[in-house]
Write a protein that holds these residues in place. Sequence first.
Motif, short mmCIF file in Angstrom:
data_model
loop_
_atom_site.label_atom_id
_atom_site.label_comp_id
_atom_site.label_asym_id
_atom_site.label_seq_id
_atom_site.Cartn_x
_atom_site.Cartn_y
_atom_site.Cartn_z
N SER A 139 -11.48 8.08 -2.20
CA SER A 139 -10.54 8.58 -3.19
C SER A 139 -9.59 7.50 -3.69
CB SER A 139 -9.74 9.74 -2.60
OG SER A 139 -8.89 9.25 -1.58
N THR A 140 -9.44 6.41 -2.94
CA THR A 140 -8.44 5.42 -3.33
C THR A 140 -9.03 4.11 -3.80
OG1 THR A 140 -8.30 4.68 -1.05
CG2 THR A 140 -6.70 6.32 -1.75
N LEU A 141 -10.18 3.76 -3.29
CA LEU A 141 -10.70 2.43 -3.59
C LEU A 141 -12.12 2.54 -4.11
CD1 LEU A 141 -9.48 0.53 -0.45
CD2 LEU A 141 -8.57 0.32 -2.73
N LEU A 142 -12.24 2.48 -5.39
CA LEU A 142 -13.56 2.52 -5.97
C LEU A 142 -13.80 1.22 -6.73
CD1 LEU A 142 -13.68 6.15 -7.39
CD2 LEU A 142 -14.98 5.24 -5.47
N PRO A 143 -14.91 0.61 -6.52
CA PRO A 143 -15.18 -0.63 -7.26
C PRO A 143 -15.47 -0.34 -8.72
CG PRO A 143 -17.04 -0.08 -5.85
CD PRO A 143 -15.98 0.97 -5.61
N ALA A 144 -14.41 0.13 -9.42
CA ALA A 144 -14.59 0.65 -10.78
C ALA A 144 -15.03 -0.42 -11.78
CB ALA A 144 -13.29 1.29 -11.24
N ASP A 197 -6.54 -1.49 5.21
CA ASP A 197 -5.19 -1.53 5.75
C ASP A 197 -4.21 -0.86 4.78
OD1 ASP A 197 -2.69 -2.22 6.81
OD2 ASP A 197 -2.74 -4.18 5.79
N MET A 198 -3.53 0.14 5.26
CA MET A 198 -2.61 0.89 4.41
C MET A 198 -1.34 0.11 4.09
SD MET A 198 -3.28 4.42 6.42
CE MET A 198 -2.10 5.50 5.64
N ASN A 199 -1.08 -1.00 4.79
CA ASN A 199 0.06 -1.84 4.45
C ASN A 199 -0.29 -2.91 3.42
OD1 ASN A 199 1.83 -0.50 6.14
ND2 ASN A 199 1.45 -1.87 7.88
N SER A 200 -1.58 -3.06 3.13
CA SER A 200 -2.00 -4.04 2.13
C SER A 200 -1.84 -3.47 0.72
CB SER A 200 -3.45 -4.45 2.37
OG SER A 200 -3.57 -5.24 3.55
N THR A 201 -2.03 -4.33 -0.27
CA THR A 201 -1.85 -3.95 -1.67
C THR A 201 -3.14 -3.30 -2.18
OG1 THR A 201 -0.45 -5.90 -1.87
CG2 THR A 201 -1.18 -4.84 -3.93
N PRO A 202 -3.07 -2.04 -2.61
CA PRO A 202 -4.30 -1.32 -2.97
C PRO A 202 -5.18 -2.04 -3.99
CG PRO A 202 -2.51 0.24 -2.76
CD PRO A 202 -1.89 -1.13 -2.62
N TRP A 203 -4.61 -2.60 -5.05
CA TRP A 203 -5.49 -3.22 -6.06
C TRP A 203 -6.21 -4.43 -5.49
CZ3 TRP A 203 -5.31 -8.24 -7.50
CH2 TRP A 203 -4.10 -8.94 -7.43
N GLU A 215 -7.00 -4.85 -2.25
CA GLU A 215 -8.04 -4.30 -1.36
C GLU A 215 -9.26 -3.91 -2.19
OE1 GLU A 215 -7.12 -4.71 2.17
OE2 GLU A 215 -7.05 -2.54 2.48
N ASN A 216 -8.98 -3.39 -3.37
CA ASN A 216 -10.06 -3.00 -4.27
C ASN A 216 -10.91 -4.19 -4.68
OD1 ASN A 216 -11.56 -1.29 -5.83
ND2 ASN A 216 -9.79 -0.33 -6.81
N VAL A 217 -10.26 -5.31 -4.95
CA VAL A 217 -11.00 -6.53 -5.32
C VAL A 217 -11.86 -6.99 -4.13
CG1 VAL A 217 -10.82 -8.93 -6.10
CG2 VAL A 217 -9.25 -7.20 -7.00
N VAL A 218 -11.29 -6.92 -2.93
CA VAL A 218 -12.04 -7.29 -1.72
C VAL A 218 -13.27 -6.40 -1.59
CG1 VAL A 218 -11.97 -7.33 0.81
CG2 VAL A 218 -10.02 -8.20 -0.49
N LEU A 219 -13.09 -5.12 -1.85
CA LEU A 219 -14.22 -4.19 -1.75
C LEU A 219 -15.28 -4.48 -2.81
CD1 LEU A 219 -15.47 -1.76 -0.31
CD2 LEU A 219 -14.20 -0.27 -1.86
N GLN A 220 -14.82 -4.84 -4.00
CA GLN A 220 -15.78 -5.24 -5.05
C GLN A 220 -16.59 -6.45 -4.59
OE1 GLN A 220 -14.36 -5.77 -9.12
NE2 GLN A 220 -12.62 -4.45 -8.65
N ALA A 221 -15.89 -7.42 -4.01
CA ALA A 221 -16.57 -8.63 -3.54
C ALA A 221 -17.59 -8.27 -2.46
CB ALA A 221 -15.54 -9.63 -3.00
N ALA A 222 -17.18 -7.45 -1.51
CA ALA A 222 -18.08 -7.05 -0.43
C ALA A 222 -19.29 -6.30 -0.97
CB ALA A 222 -17.33 -6.19 0.58
N THR A 223 -19.04 -5.46 -1.95
CA THR A 223 -20.12 -4.65 -2.53
C THR A 223 -21.12 -5.53 -3.26
OG1 THR A 223 -18.57 -2.81 -2.75
CG2 THR A 223 -20.60 -2.68 -4.04
N ARG A 224 -20.62 -6.51 -4.00
CA ARG A 224 -21.54 -7.38 -4.74
C ARG A 224 -22.46 -8.16 -3.80
NH1 ARG A 224 -21.30 -12.69 -7.35
NH2 ARG A 224 -22.96 -12.66 -8.92
N LEU A 225 -21.94 -8.43 -2.59
CA LEU A 225 -22.73 -9.20 -1.63
C LEU A 225 -23.55 -8.29 -0.70
CD1 LEU A 225 -20.01 -11.86 -0.70
CD2 LEU A 225 -21.91 -12.13 -2.30
N GLY A 226 -23.43 -6.99 -0.90
CA GLY A 226 -24.21 -6.04 -0.09
C GLY A 226 -23.62 -5.79 1.28
#
Length: 339
Positions: A52-57, A247-253, A255-266
């Motif tokens: 609900s919070t982090l989508l690699p939009a 991490d809920m203390n990190s900056t959501p946007w 974290e979103n970029v990190v998730l995008q990076a992880a997703t692109r690399l599988g």
Amino acid sequence: MQAPKGRKQTPHLQILAGPCAARMLATCLALSFAWIACARQKSPDTPQTVSSTLLPATMNSDDPAPKPSINSSRAMQYVRDVVAFGPRPIGSPNHKKLETYITSHLKGVPVEDDAFIAETPEGKFPVRNIVAEFPGTRDGIIVIAGHYDTNYPLRNTGYVGANDGGSSTAILLELANQLRGKKRDGYSVWLLWTDGEEAVKQWSATDSLYGTRHLAEKWQKDGTLKKIKAFLLTDMIGDADLNIEQDMNSTPWLENVVLQAATRLGYQSHFFGRSIPVEDDHLPFVHMGVPSADLIDLDYGYNNVFHHTPQDTLDKLSPQSLEIVGRVLMETVRLLDKM
Ligand SMILES: [Zn+2]
């Protein structure tokens, strides 16, 4: 862990009340009612789900850019070398040897020190943050950080901190190899080996994060802080069973970029399986408004059982985990460069 105000500590929480690098607040999951009380930062009323919070939009699956690579066996060798020094708490001869080891791997790179004397509940200790600077063409800095000191209270137990201290030291050394001698078409990247992350007695706001609290203040005074576009922290990233927290203390946007990076690399299955608030070296920067993301795995052995114990040894680690985090960091930098 700080006991929630007005609530009697359970024996379980008491066990966790010892010094803690990145605070293991996840165990609050076992006491779901305690969740909010355990979040030291302003956090949502209820735990957020990743979906609900982090989508690699903004993910572009057609992005033709080459995917980053790192030398995972070399990174693992760095962990072995670092562990071979033995316990590396602040103020120790082994710590000094490690400082020399780190800087000897940064020849030809501009290196800056932030060295000072920290006042702690166990007396005065020298603390030294080490910063290696890789200039870019774009105005702004991306900091990639990780601590190199090991747990102080466990210094006489044979504790070597292969994961907690060793893995973060090593991945930064390998990133230095990848950045060295290449023209950066993007933000400057500064690699930061932080010191005095660990508490010397019992984790608290004043007994922890000695290095980063000092450095954040210094960078605020000298104007560096406002140039920092992102502060990416790594801690305990070597576990063979890698589960990086959201991490809920990190900056959501970010974290979103990190998730995008992880997703692109599988690698998305290794990321953000659960959301917890983490206290770690990013906090002084978070408090000063710097976008920050902590890449940490606080599920080190069943229920984090190896964390801050003499069982934090090389055999629990995998070069593949170092590779995953190293590549995700490099891909995150690439995505930030384009933003
Ligand atoms: Zn620790």
